[in-house]
Design a protein around this motif. Structure first.
Motif, PDB file in Angstrom:
ATOM      1  N   GLN A 126       0.842  -1.196   0.000  1.00 16.79           N
ATOM      2  CA  GLN A 126       0.000   0.000   0.000  1.00 16.79           C
ATOM      3  C   GLN A 126       0.875   1.243   0.000  1.00 16.79           C
ATOM      4  O   GLN A 126       1.871   1.334   0.730  1.00 16.79           O
ATOM      5  N   LEU A 127       0.512   2.211  -0.836  1.00 13.63           N
ATOM      6  CA  LEU A 127       1.304   3.444  -0.910  1.00 13.63           C
ATOM      7  C   LEU A 127       1.162   4.244   0.383  1.00 13.63           C
ATOM      8  O   LEU A 127       0.091   4.266   0.999  1.00 13.63           O
ATOM      9  N   PRO A 128       2.235   4.928   0.798  1.00 16.46           N
ATOM     10  CA  PRO A 128       2.104   5.811   1.960  1.00 16.46           C
ATOM     11  C   PRO A 128       1.242   7.026   1.617  1.00 16.46           C
ATOM     12  O   PRO A 128       1.131   7.419   0.451  1.00 16.46           O
ATOM     13  N   ARG A 168      -6.124   0.194   8.398  1.00 16.94           N
ATOM     14  CA  ARG A 168      -5.047   0.178   7.403  1.00 16.94           C
ATOM     15  C   ARG A 168      -4.837   1.558   6.790  1.00 16.94           C
ATOM     16  O   ARG A 168      -3.703   1.930   6.453  1.00 16.94           O
ATOM     17  N   VAL A 169      -5.927   2.301   6.637  1.00 21.37           N
ATOM     18  CA  VAL A 169      -5.798   3.660   6.096  1.00 21.37           C
ATOM     19  C   VAL A 169      -5.048   4.543   7.082  1.00 21.37           C
ATOM     20  O   VAL A 169      -4.146   5.294   6.707  1.00 21.37           O
ATOM     21  N   ARG A 170      -5.428   4.459   8.366  1.00 20.90           N
ATOM     22  CA  ARG A 170      -4.722   5.260   9.384  1.00 20.90           C
ATOM     23  C   ARG A 170      -3.240   4.890   9.428  1.00 20.90           C
ATOM     24  O   ARG A 170      -2.382   5.764   9.550  1.00 20.90           O
ATOM     25  N   GLU A 171      -2.956   3.598   9.351  1.00 20.23           N
ATOM     26  CA  GLU A 171      -1.561   3.160   9.424  1.00 20.23           C
ATOM     27  C   GLU A 171      -0.765   3.564   8.190  1.00 20.23           C
ATOM     28  O   GLU A 171       0.466   3.647   8.240  1.00 20.23           O
ATOM     29  N   SER A 172      -1.465   3.830   7.079  1.00 20.84           N
ATOM     30  CA  SER A 172      -0.753   4.231   5.858  1.00 20.84           C
ATOM     31  C   SER A 172      -0.359   5.704   5.871  1.00 20.84           C
ATOM     32  O   SER A 172       0.430   6.142   5.030  1.00 20.84           O
ATOM     33  N   ILE A 173      -0.936   6.502   6.821  1.00 21.76           N
ATOM     34  CA  ILE A 173      -0.626   7.945   6.863  1.00 21.76           C
ATOM     35  C   ILE A 173       0.795   8.152   7.372  1.00 21.76           C
ATOM     36  O   ILE A 173       1.115   7.849   8.523  1.00 21.76           O
ATOM     37  N   ASP A 174       1.659   8.608   6.468  1.00 23.46           N
ATOM     38  CA  ASP A 174       3.049   8.873   6.820  1.00 23.46           C
ATOM     39  C   ASP A 174       3.106   9.987   7.860  1.00 23.46           C
ATOM     40  O   ASP A 174       3.750   9.853   8.894  1.00 23.46           O
TER      41      ASP A 174
END
Length: 503
Positions: free
Chosen positions: A169-171, A249-255
């Motif tokens: 998943q992209l950051p 997963r969306v929250r964890e993808s937030i750089d």
């Protein structure tokens, strides 16, 4: 607030008008005091509230340009309207005010009215039922509780570009700003700086990056998430609900997230507020990115660290809500210290005149260059991605137009319906530049209770004194007596008159 009554507790007004200077020992329990902003002593108001003195009502006249310095050379001691209004608003919002308080802007009619009221007062006979004068009437119904006030969060995405065979998943980098306001007079709380400037900066960043992301050749390997949040004055309640609605997963993808707050009236210094210590490697890297670009622009960005207390419901900065979800975030602001509760939330003094387009442009330039260097691997290279006169140039016209619209639109969340034209306009604008635009409607947490009646019509009546009424009654009575006497005498002299029918 949590059961404690704050602000004005009444709306209906029906009293004779009074004005400063007041005679010693004046009884104002049946008077509506009319006062220009700079003529209203805050000590007088504090005394009435502290000692629970009775006042029929208060009408405060505001200058058309609140941000202007006092132009009357002999009144410098009264201070600037903006500073006086900030202190007045603080008092009105943090105290229980038992009488109705209204605001209106100076115009010829009100100025003439005020002059007449002062003339009557100078005669030594204050306006009353016996002396006449002017009567101020606001036929307002009793304010009702606003049930289930709604907050609306608006989000849009610029999806990044994955390489072939890249399954990860992209950051994501989030750019966030709250758009709603709060103030003592909700119908005048337009919040041009707090936080219209932050919301407008977000829209411009979305616009210029949409040009880069529209082509597969220049689409970065980061997702960009744009969030316009509501409930900012109430501990960023909307931001919390927005983050909670995300899949983990969306929250964890937030750089990391950049929150924009009050960026419309600075010239040289901005502040980066963080919850993690500045020594944290990731925070250190972000601050270095800000420092490098700011030096090239000839401005300064400082860093302020404030540790959060998760057991305390008070949230001073929007990034603190991200921190509570263990997401790295910062707030970029011209404010060097966290505002007090319900302060710097777009109140009466925060008008279009307090914001300049150049400040917002500098903010957009700073954030956009930092994002571009990270997304495209340009760190350490002095490249002006968003150069003036290029296709990616920042648009002063776009920023000015949106600042003007924000400055004409009161945005106190409990009085904005979810289908309000302004929310529809924000969604439409974000849809022009991003994809997957979505509006999340939720209910503001129950710690706050709001009441309606934000706007009313003032009726001004010029009333005659009781003395005039008595004199008029005496003259009318005398006339009727004379008329009656004349008719009686006439009838007796001539006797009855007989008429004959002619065939």
């Amino acid at each position: 607030l949590a059961g404690a009554p704050l602000g004005s507790r009444a709306a209906a007004l029906n009293h004779h008008a009074a004005a400063f200077p007041l005679p010693a020992g004046a009884d104002l329990s049946r008077s509506a005091l009319v006062a220009p902003l700079l003529d209203l002593p805050l000590a007088f108001l504090r005394e009435y509230l502290a000692e629970k003195k009775h006042l029929g009502g208060l009408l405060i006249l505001l200058p058309r340009n609140i941000s202007a310095k006092n132009v009357e050379g002999n009144n410098d001691d009264k201070g600037e309207p903006k500073n006086v209004l900030a202190e007045l608003e603080k008092l009105l919002m943090h105290e229980e005010v038992p009488f109705p308080v209204y605001f209106a802007f100076h115009d010829d009619n009100l100025d003439n009215l005020l002059a007449d009221i002062r003339k009557i007062a100078s005669s030594g006979q204050p306006a009353s039922a016996s002396t006449g004068g002017y009567k101020l009437v606001v036929p307002s119904a009793e304010p009702k509780k606003v049930s289930s006030p709604t907050i609306s969060n608006i989000q849009g995405w610029l999806p990044g570009s994955k390489g072939e065979g890249d399954a990860e998943q992209l950051p994501t980098i989030a750019i966030v700003a709250n758009y709603d306001t709060f103030g003592a007079a909700p119908a005048l709380s337009v919040g041009s700086d707090s936080n219209g400037s932050g919301a407008v900066a977000l829209l411009e960043i979305a616009r210029i990056f949409s040009r880069l992301y529209s082509s597969p050749k220049t689409r970065g390997k980061f997702n960009l998430l744009f969030g316009l949040t509501s409930g900012g004055p109430y501990n960023y309640n909307g931001t919390s609900k927005w983050l909670r609605s995300f899949d983990q997963r969306v929250r964890e993808s937030i750089d990391y997230a950049i929150c924009l707050n009050s960026v419309g009236s600075w010239s040289h210094d901005l502040w980066m507020h963080v919850s993690k210590p500045p020594e944290n490697p990731y925070i250190k890297q972000i601050f270095e990115d800000f420092s490098d670009v700011s030096k090239e622009m000839g401005i300064s960005v400082g860093i302020k660290h404030k540790k959060i207390n998760v057991s305390n419901s008070r949230v001073a900065w929007e990034h603190e809500q991200f921190s509570r979800f263990r997401v790295t975030a910062l707030t970029l602001s011209e404010l060097s210290t966290p505002p007090e509760f319900l302060e710097s939330t777009g109140g009466l003094y925060d008008t279009r005149e307090s914001v300049d387009v150049e400040s917002v442009m500098r903010t957009v330039k700073l954030v956009s260059e930092i994002l571009a260097r990270q997304i495209y691997g340009l760190r350490g290279r002095n490249i002006d991605v968003f150069a003036d006169n290029s296709s990616l140039a920042i648009s002063p016209h776009y920023i000015r137009s949106w600042l003007d619209l924000f400055s004409r639109t009161p945005r106190v969340a409990p009085f904005l319906q979810k289908n309000d034209p302004f929310i529809v306009a924000l969604k439409k604008e974000l849809s022009e530049h991003t994809t997957d635009v979505h509006v999340q409607n939720d209910v503001l947490d129950g710690m706050f209770t709001f009441y309606d009646a934000t706007k009313s019509t003032l009726n001004v009546y010029q009333v005659a004194s009781v003395t005039f009424d008595l004199l008029f009654l005496l003259v009318l009575g005398s006339y009727l007596i004379v008329l009656f006497s004349f008719l009686v005498i006439t009838t007796r002299v001539y006797g009855p008159i007989h008429f004959c029918k002619h065939n």
